[in-house]
Scaffold this active site. Structure first.
Site, PDB file in Angstrom:
ATOM      1  N   ASP A   1      36.072  -2.671 -80.391  1.00  0.00           N
ATOM      2  CA  ASP A   1      35.750  -1.468 -79.613  1.00  0.00           C
ATOM      3  C   ASP A   1      35.710  -1.776 -78.124  1.00  0.00           C
ATOM      4  O   ASP A   1      35.017  -1.107 -77.369  1.00  0.00           O
ATOM      5  CB  ASP A   1      34.410  -0.883 -80.094  1.00  0.00           C
ATOM      6  CG  ASP A   1      33.266  -1.876 -79.941  1.00  0.00           C
ATOM      7  OD1 ASP A   1      33.562  -3.063 -79.628  1.00  0.00           O
ATOM      8  OD2 ASP A   1      32.100  -1.488 -80.107  1.00  0.00           O
TER       9      ASP A   1
HETATM   10  N1  LIG Z   1      37.315   1.354 -87.318  1.00  0.00           N
HETATM   11  C1  LIG Z   1      37.559   0.187 -86.764  1.00  0.00           C
HETATM   12  N2  LIG Z   1      36.585  -0.666 -86.560  1.00  0.00           N
HETATM   13  C2  LIG Z   1      36.837  -1.837 -85.937  1.00  0.00           C
HETATM   14  C3  LIG Z   1      38.084  -2.168 -85.548  1.00  0.00           C
HETATM   15  N3  LIG Z   1      38.066  -3.397 -84.963  1.00  0.00           N
HETATM   16  C4  LIG Z   1      36.766  -3.806 -85.009  1.00  0.00           C
HETATM   17  N4  LIG Z   1      36.028  -2.873 -85.592  1.00  0.00           N
HETATM   18  C5  LIG Z   1      34.615  -2.879 -85.803  1.00  0.00           C
HETATM   19  O1  LIG Z   1      33.933  -2.525 -84.632  1.00  0.00           O
HETATM   20  C6  LIG Z   1      32.638  -3.020 -84.642  1.00  0.00           C
HETATM   21  C7  LIG Z   1      32.283  -3.584 -83.314  1.00  0.00           C
HETATM   22  O2  LIG Z   1      30.920  -3.697 -83.240  1.00  0.00           O
HETATM   23  P1  LIG Z   1      30.182  -4.444 -82.073  1.00  0.00           P
HETATM   24  O3  LIG Z   1      30.882  -4.163 -80.792  1.00  0.00           O
HETATM   25  O4  LIG Z   1      30.053  -5.847 -82.420  1.00  0.00           O
HETATM   26  O5  LIG Z   1      28.794  -3.784 -82.076  1.00  0.00           O
HETATM   27  P2  LIG Z   1      28.408  -2.305 -81.759  1.00  0.00           P
HETATM   28  O6  LIG Z   1      28.025  -1.659 -83.016  1.00  0.00           O
HETATM   29  O7  LIG Z   1      29.457  -1.589 -80.987  1.00  0.00           O
HETATM   30  O8  LIG Z   1      27.172  -2.556 -80.886  1.00  0.00           O
HETATM   31  P3  LIG Z   1      27.086  -2.687 -79.369  1.00  0.00           P
HETATM   32  O9  LIG Z   1      28.392  -3.185 -78.891  1.00  0.00           O
HETATM   33  O10 LIG Z   1      26.032  -3.685 -79.137  1.00  0.00           O
HETATM   34  O11 LIG Z   1      26.781  -1.363 -78.843  1.00  0.00           O
HETATM   35  C8  LIG Z   1      32.605  -4.064 -85.781  1.00  0.00           C
HETATM   36  O12 LIG Z   1      31.884  -3.573 -86.856  1.00  0.00           O
HETATM   37  C9  LIG Z   1      34.074  -4.224 -86.173  1.00  0.00           C
HETATM   38  O13 LIG Z   1      34.229  -4.461 -87.570  1.00  0.00           O
HETATM   39  C10 LIG Z   1      39.144  -1.257 -85.797  1.00  0.00           C
HETATM   40  O14 LIG Z   1      40.303  -1.443 -85.481  1.00  0.00           O
HETATM   41  N5  LIG Z   1      38.819  -0.091 -86.410  1.00  0.00           N
END
Ligand SMILES: Nc1nc2c(ncn2[C@@H]2O[C@H](COP(=O)(O)OP(=O)(O)OP(=O)(O)O)[C@@H](O)[C@H]2O)c(=O)[nH]1
Length: 434
Positions: A331
């Site tokens: 993200d």
């Molecule tokens: N739907 C989706 N999820 C993804 C993708 N790539 C990564 N993720 C998920 O995005 C999430 C990123 O979470 P983090 O940035 O670690 O944590 P957060 O929940 O955003 O928390 P904060 O960043 O602290 O606000 C993880 O659960 C990954 O599995 C993708 O392409 N699609």
């Protein structure tokens, strides 16, 4: 690809020049040979006719003066001789008695250059003077001896020469016409083929085709060449498209269609190199979605994907065309603002991006999934000189933002006041004084 270069000879000439030279030589040779042969044949005919004519005049004089010669009446001889000779083209004529004494004579009046040249020619063509016996009552009592006037020979030669020059001029005109046709029918198709070969080899361009030609062999050559170009094109197009799509895949994120981290890093490095020489500023924004994991967990991965795509779209809409937004992974996104005339622009654009997230996700209106971003800002050259340093600085600013207050932006290194940043940028911009 291995290329075979021909060793060019020391002296090279164009096909057109070679053909023109050959045509010119053949035309000149033909005109000269033909002119010479015709003049010679006509001169021989003229000589025979003149000989015959002079013989006839000599006999007339002999006939007219035979009685006067018998009585040695020189006055009558002179009179008869003068009468006949003045009507004919004679240089001189003499009536002699049996012992060779002159009884009467005629001498042409004028002695111009034309006559002198003519006399020379006559003595060359007719080596001996023309003679006729003066006969009286069956006995030879004297002789008529004369030479023709050669001016007609000279006129003939002049007109022959003039004719030859006219033929040469006509030959030159015909040759010019021929050379135009050669240029149009042979040289132009050949030059088109040369241009096509050059374009195919140097620019890998295979779209153009050889034009049709009136000359069968050149037409066939053009057709063969076109077929070859079509084959190359048919072979190249899928390879080219494949390579384009591979390049796109290697540089872009398939979910959002945005450039990926590798592309962003390369682009940032290149822009930094340019900015170092031109002294311009730039900003790197590091964007991370807040609590994205919970969206995934609550609504599913597909909704998470739709949210990421929506965020990408909204960020892209807030920046200029020459700025770059990339998805770094998960993200996380990054924005490159370049050039950056004012530091405030970085914060202003960050605010705009954050504001653009206020609407809920349109795909799930009932759930009111509202995106939220935390942004860290790093300014070149204050927070870093390299792509690595700037990304790290922006990332840590974003992290601080998350820990302090999500959904906001923070500039890297809070000790640096934005007015200091502005001064630093202005100092580096060309043409500005600190
Ligand atoms: N739907 C989706 N999820 C993804 C993708 N790539 C990564 N993720 C998920 O995005 C999430 C990123 O979470 P983090 O940035 O670690 O944590 P957060 O929940 O955003 O928390 P904060 O960043 O602290 O606000 C993880 O659960 C990954 O599995 C993708 O392409 N699609």
């Amino acid at each position: 690809m291995k290329t075979t270069a021909l060793n060019a000879p020391d002296e090279q000439t164009s096909l057109l020049a070679t053909l023109q030279q050959a045509h010119f030589r053949v035309a000149m040779l033909m005109v000269l040979a033909l002119g010479f042969a015709l003049t010679l044949a006509a001169l021989m005919a003229l000589r025979a006719s003149a000989q015959h004519n002079l013989q006839h005049v000599a006999r007339s004089i002999a006939y007219a003066t035979e009685a006067a010669a018998a009585f040695k009446d020189t006055t009558a001889i002179q009179e008869a001789l003068g009468q006949i000779a003045s009507q004919e083209s004679l240089a001189h004529a003499h009536v002699l008695d049996a012992k060779g004494a002159v009884l009467g004579q005629y001498q042409r009046n004028s002695n111009s250059l034309l006559n002198t040249v003519g006399d020379r020619m006559v003595s060359l063509l007719l080596t001996q003077p023309t003679t006729a016996a003066v006969v009286f009552q069956g006995k030879q009592i004297g002789e008529v001896r004369l030479r023709g006037d050669g001016s007609s020979f000279v006129w003939f030669l002049f007109s022959g020469l003039a004719g030859m020059l006219v033929c040469l001029a006509l030959g030159g005109l015909a040759m010019r016409q021929l050379s135009r046709r050669v240029r149009r029918d042979i040289m132009q198709p050949l030059q088109a083929l040369i241009a096509l070969t050059h374009a195919a080899r140097q620019e890998r361009s295979t779209q153009s085709r050889a034009p049709a030609s009136k000359i069968t062999e050149l037409h066939q050559l053009g057709e063969g060449f076109n077929a070859l170009l079509e084959e190359i094109e048919a072979h190249q197009t899928p390879l080219h498209q494949e390579s384009l799509s591979q390049t796109h895949l290697a540089n872009h994120d398939s979910l959002t269609g945005l450039p990926n981290r590798a592309y962003f890093r390369r682009r940032l490095t290149r822009v930094l190199q340019e900015n170092q020489t031109e002294g311009r500023g730039l900003a790197v924004l590091y964007l991370d979605h807040d609590h994205f994991k919970s969206v995934n967990d609550r609504y599913g991965h597909a909704t998470g994907d739709a949210l990421l795509a929506e965020v990408a779209k909204r960020v892209r809409a807030q920046i200029r065309d020459n700025d770059v937004v990339a998805r770094l992974g998960g993200d996380e996104f990054a924005v490159l603002l370049t050039p950056l005339p004012n530091v405030e622009d970085a914060t202003r654009i960050s605010d705009k991006i954050i504001a653009s997230m206020s609407e809920p996700l349109p795909q799930r209106p009932a759930d009111r999934i509202v995106p939220s971003l935390s942004i860290g800002i790093a300014i070149y050259p204050v927070h870093g000189q390299t792509a690595e340093q700037l990304l790290r600085a922006a990332d840590s600013a974003m992290y601080r933002s998350k820990t302090q207050q999500r959904g906001r932006h923070l500039i890297s290194n809070t000790e640096v006041d934005t007015s200091d940043l502005r001064e630093s940028l202005q100092y580096r911009q060309p043409g500005r004084q600190k």
